[in-house]
Enzyme design. Structure first.
Site, PDB file in Angstrom:
ATOM      1  N   HIS A 246       5.561  -5.181  -3.110  1.00  0.00           N
ATOM      2  CA  HIS A 246       5.324  -5.450  -1.686  1.00  0.00           C
ATOM      3  C   HIS A 246       4.405  -6.659  -1.561  1.00  0.00           C
ATOM      4  CE1 HIS A 246       6.328  -1.204   0.046  1.00  0.00           C
ATOM      5  NE2 HIS A 246       7.120  -1.513  -0.986  1.00  0.00           N
TER       6      HIS A 246
ATOM      7  N   GLU B 156       1.861  -7.272   0.230  1.00  0.00           N
ATOM      8  CA  GLU B 156       0.427  -6.967   0.256  1.00  0.00           C
ATOM      9  C   GLU B 156      -0.121  -6.751  -1.152  1.00  0.00           C
ATOM     10  OE1 GLU B 156       2.915  -5.530   2.029  1.00  0.00           O
ATOM     11  OE2 GLU B 156       2.093  -4.371   3.702  1.00  0.00           O
TER      12      GLU B 156
ATOM     13  N   CYS C  57       2.521  -0.051   4.602  1.00  0.00           N
ATOM     14  CA  CYS C  57       2.952   1.307   4.305  1.00  0.00           C
ATOM     15  C   CYS C  57       1.784   2.072   3.664  1.00  0.00           C
ATOM     16  CB  CYS C  57       4.156   1.281   3.363  1.00  0.00           C
ATOM     17  SG  CYS C  57       3.754   0.694   1.693  1.00  0.00           S
TER      18      CYS C  57
ATOM     19  N   CYS D 271       0.553   0.429   0.344  1.00  0.00           N
ATOM     20  CA  CYS D 271      -0.215  -0.797   0.586  1.00  0.00           C
ATOM     21  C   CYS D 271      -1.549  -0.497   1.264  1.00  0.00           C
ATOM     22  CB  CYS D 271       0.618  -1.782   1.393  1.00  0.00           C
ATOM     23  SG  CYS D 271       2.043  -2.398   0.463  1.00  0.00           S
TER      24      CYS D 271
END
Length: 147
Positions: free
Chosen positions: A51, A53, A81, A84
Site C-alpha cells: 500500500h 502508505e 485501511c 495502514c
C-alpha cells in the site's frame, strides 16, 4: 504548500500505480519538506503490504534513519485501511490528510477510527476529504475501466 497542493501531488503519484488501485502518498517532515513519495504496488510486487502508505513510511524512516516519524505528516489519496492505520500509529505520524473516504474499509473515521483512538497512543490529527471529488473520480475511473 497547502493541503490541496499536496493532495494534487499525491494524486499525480497515484497515477503511477499502473494495474493496481490508484493510491498515492507523500510524507512531509516537520519543516514541510517531502521526504517520501509512494504509490500502491501490490500487483507488481505480489506483496499484500504494498500500500502507498506502508511504502512511504518505509521510505521516510530510511530517509530519517529513525522509525519514529513524530511531527511528520502523511498525505494520501484514499482513507487509510486498518493495516495502514496501524502502521501510521506505530510510526508515530502526527497528522494524516486524505482525499477520498473509504466506507468499505476506512480506518480514519468512516468505518473505524483507529487513528484517533487514544487507547493506541497519541491520537493522530486527521483531515479528510481534501480534493475528495478528484480523489474519488480517480478511483471510480480505475474501477470502471477494469469492468
Amino acid at each position: 504548500m497547502n493541503n490541496q497542493e499536496l493532495m494534487a501531488l499525491a494524486l499525480t503519484e497515484a497515477e503511477k500505480s499502473g494495474t493496481d488501485v490508484p493510491v498515492g502518498a507523500l510524507i512531509l517532515d516537520r519543516d514541510g519538506q517531502i521526504i517520501a513519495r509512494a504509490h500502491n504496488n501490490r500487483e507488481v510486487t505480489h506483496d499484500p503490504t504494498g500500500h502507498a502508505e506502508i511504502i512511504a513510511i518505509r521510505e521516510a524512516t530510511a530517509t530519517l534513519a529513525d522509525w519514529r516519524l513524530t511531527d511528520c505528516t502523511l498525505v494520501v489519496t484514499l482513507e487509510p485501511c486498518v493495516m495502514c492505520a496501524g502502521a501510521i500509529v506505530a510510526a508515530r505520524i502526527t497528522k494524516v490528510i486524505f482525499g477520498a473516504w473509504d466506507d468499505r474499509v476506512g480506518a480514519a473515521g468512516s468505518l473505524y477510527d483507529l487513528l484517533r483512538d487514544s487507547r493506541l497512543g497519541n491520537p493522530v490529527e486527521v483531515i479528510g476529504g481534501v480534493l475528495e471529488a478528484e480523489a474519488s473520480a480517480q478511483l471510480k475511473n480505475f474501477f470502471t475501466d477494469k469492468r
